[in-house]
Design a protein around this motif. Structure first.
Motif, mmCIF file in Angstrom:
data_model
loop_
_atom_site.group_PDB
_atom_site.id
_atom_site.type_symbol
_atom_site.label_atom_id
_atom_site.label_comp_id
_atom_site.label_asym_id
_atom_site.label_seq_id
_atom_site.Cartn_x
_atom_site.Cartn_y
_atom_site.Cartn_z
ATOM 1 N N ARG A 97 39.294 32.257 44.183
ATOM 2 C CA ARG A 97 38.048 32.117 43.420
ATOM 3 C C ARG A 97 36.901 31.669 44.319
ATOM 4 N NH1 ARG A 97 38.036 31.623 37.933
ATOM 5 N NH2 ARG A 97 36.470 29.980 38.025
ATOM 6 N N THR A 100 36.018 34.554 46.735
ATOM 7 C CA THR A 100 35.392 35.683 46.051
ATOM 8 C C THR A 100 33.960 35.361 45.659
ATOM 9 O OG1 THR A 100 37.541 36.427 45.204
ATOM 10 C CG2 THR A 100 35.582 37.247 44.081
ATOM 11 N N TRP A 149 33.048 42.690 43.079
ATOM 12 C CA TRP A 149 34.052 42.290 42.090
ATOM 13 C C TRP A 149 35.298 43.159 42.198
ATOM 14 C CZ3 TRP A 149 32.705 37.821 41.451
ATOM 15 C CH2 TRP A 149 31.536 37.378 40.853
ATOM 16 N N PHE A 153 39.086 41.722 42.962
ATOM 17 C CA PHE A 153 40.241 41.904 42.085
ATOM 18 C C PHE A 153 41.442 42.462 42.848
ATOM 19 C CE2 PHE A 153 37.056 42.372 38.430
ATOM 20 C CZ PHE A 153 37.250 41.066 38.016
ATOM 21 N N THR A 208 35.758 37.211 35.865
ATOM 22 C CA THR A 208 36.213 36.252 36.864
ATOM 23 C C THR A 208 35.947 34.806 36.459
ATOM 24 O OG1 THR A 208 34.089 36.384 38.039
ATOM 25 C CG2 THR A 208 35.843 37.889 38.751
#
Length: 435
Positions: A97, A100, A149, A153, A208
């Motif tokens: 997290r 990203t 994104w 993923f 997310t």
């Protein structure tokens, strides 16, 4: 008695693990293919719709904006999501997290900065081309974040969420394209395409539960500079060569020639969905193979590259011998007759790129950015030279054959670098073990 039964149990576990790993890999690859099928077929539909609606010259203008977007998205990937894929695939959720959010923040900064430049360039150029570039500048931030994104993923092994995100974009794109068609301008189509990505980018924030971290961009770039700088050069040399080839072809043979070449490339669109879908997950999968069994990495890359090249050949032969002429005319309109003559060189180009991506995945997994950068810059230079020299000799057909020659021969250089990279990795590993 217990000793007799424990051995078979351990044996069964050892036999099951490889099959479980293969099933898990197949699942991730399937989602990669599904996601890219939606993404690429959406782009394929956009290209066909614009080509039929605007004709060869206006489609050539749209194609110039498209290849420019291709360069910018590769800047974003080189600085943001490529290091994310290499270093944060399969890590703990909290680490993923944080990484990203930083990578997406980098993508957003790239989109804002390049978008501002694109708007200024568009204003300076003026006319239909200038409007296309100004429109591109407005939507670049959305396009960059939505792409970030997707890669995030796949780094987490959550391809189904990337698939859903692309479905959202496709659904948003349909009414936007119908609205743009009523106005019939390149600017309208560029805005429709980009705003649908904006819907998906916002949806990705809800998926997310995180936002792009603009404040962390500087730290991310410093932490990943050993990979990011080289991946940036590598990616930009690839897409930049394509962009310069399109600009050069337009200057040498006219905008209609750019539209013709793009039309032939569009016919490869469904197969490109397979090629790009695999590329979303192959680096992460190659990294997993490297961690489990390093000696199997070359075989994995060979199967990957050869399989893609074989599929590209089958698709090209189907286009040449099985696609009815009335279907081609329906798809591309007035562009079809000239684009049809370029199917063979376009197919050879995709086959060469397929072999190359197999070796490139291995080099990325090894973290040998220096070797992959050297290879990509060399091959991209050959691509550009082949495309422009061919254009000077024989227009669009000459450019297509020049690119096919460069791409096919360049794949050999990629495999030479992978072989040298495996030797380098083996020596480094041996030195670490003995020290």
């Amino acid at each position: 008695m217990s000793t007799a039964t424990e051995g078979p149990r351990r044996g069964r576990h050892r036999a099951i693990r490889p099959r479980s790993a293969l099933r898990a890999m197949a699942g991730r690859l399937s989602w990669g293919l599904g996601d890219q099928a939606v993404s690429s077929l959406t782009n394929f539909a956009v290209g066909l719709y614009v080509a039929r609606s605007l004709g060869a010259t206006a489609f050539g203008v749209f194609s110039l904006a498209w290849v420019t977007y291709g360069v910018i998205i590769n800047v974003s990937r080189g600085l943001g999501t490529d290091p994310l894929m290499v270093r944060f695939s399969g890590v703990a959720a909290g680490i993923w997290r944080a990484a990203t959010a930083r990578a997406a923040g980098t993508a957003l900064v790239v989109g804002i900065a390049t978008g501002a430049v694109s708007i200024l360039v568009g204003i300076a150029i003026g006319g239909q081309v200038g409007l296309a570039f100004a429109g591109l500048g407005l939507v670049l931030p959305f396009l960059m974040v939505q792409d970030a994104w997707r890669f995030g993923f796949f780094a987490a092994g959550q391809g189904h969420r990337a698939f859903l995100n692309d479905v959202v974009q496709a659904v948003a794109l349909a009414p936007a394209m119908l609205f743009a068609a009523k106005h019939g301008t390149v600017l309208g189509f560029v805005l429709a395409w980009g705003m649908s990505a904006g819907v998906a980018a916002i949806f990705g924030c809800f998926q997310t539960g995180i936002l792009p971290r603009l404040s962390a961009v500087g730290g991310w770039l410093r932490d990943q500079r050993d990979l990011g700088t080289r991946y940036l050069i590598e990616n930009v040399s690839n897409s930049g060569a394509s962009q310069l080839r399109a600009y050069g072809l337009g200057a040498i043979a006219g905008l209609a020639a750019v539209g013709t070449v793009r039309g032939a490339e569009l016919l490869q669109g469904p197969f490109q969905a397979v090629l790009m879908g695999l590329s979303l997950v192959t680096v992460a999968e190659a990294a997993r193979v490297l961690r489990r069994a390093p000696h199997r990495l070359p075989k994995f890359c060979l199967i990957l590259g050869a399989g893609q090249a074989g599929a590209a050949l089958c698709w090209g032969l189907a286009l040449l011998f099985l696609l009815p002429e009335f279907v081609g005319v329906h798809l591309l309109g007035s562009i079809w007759p000239a684009a049809h003559t370029l199917i063979l060189p376009a197919t050879l180009s995709v086959m060469g790129a397929s072999f190359s991506t197999g070796a490139a995945s291995g080099l990325r997994a090894l973290g040998l950015a220096r070797r992959s950068m050297r290879c990509q810059v060399t091959v991209s230079a050959c691509y550009l030279i082949g495309g422009l020299v061919g254009a000077a000799i024989a227009g669009a057909p000459g450019s297509a054959w020049g690119v096919a020659t460069a791409t096919t021969t360049g794949s050999a250089f990629w495999w030479f670098q992978l072989r040298a990279g495996m030797r380098e990795h083996a020596l480094t590993t041996q030195e670490v073990r003995t020290s």
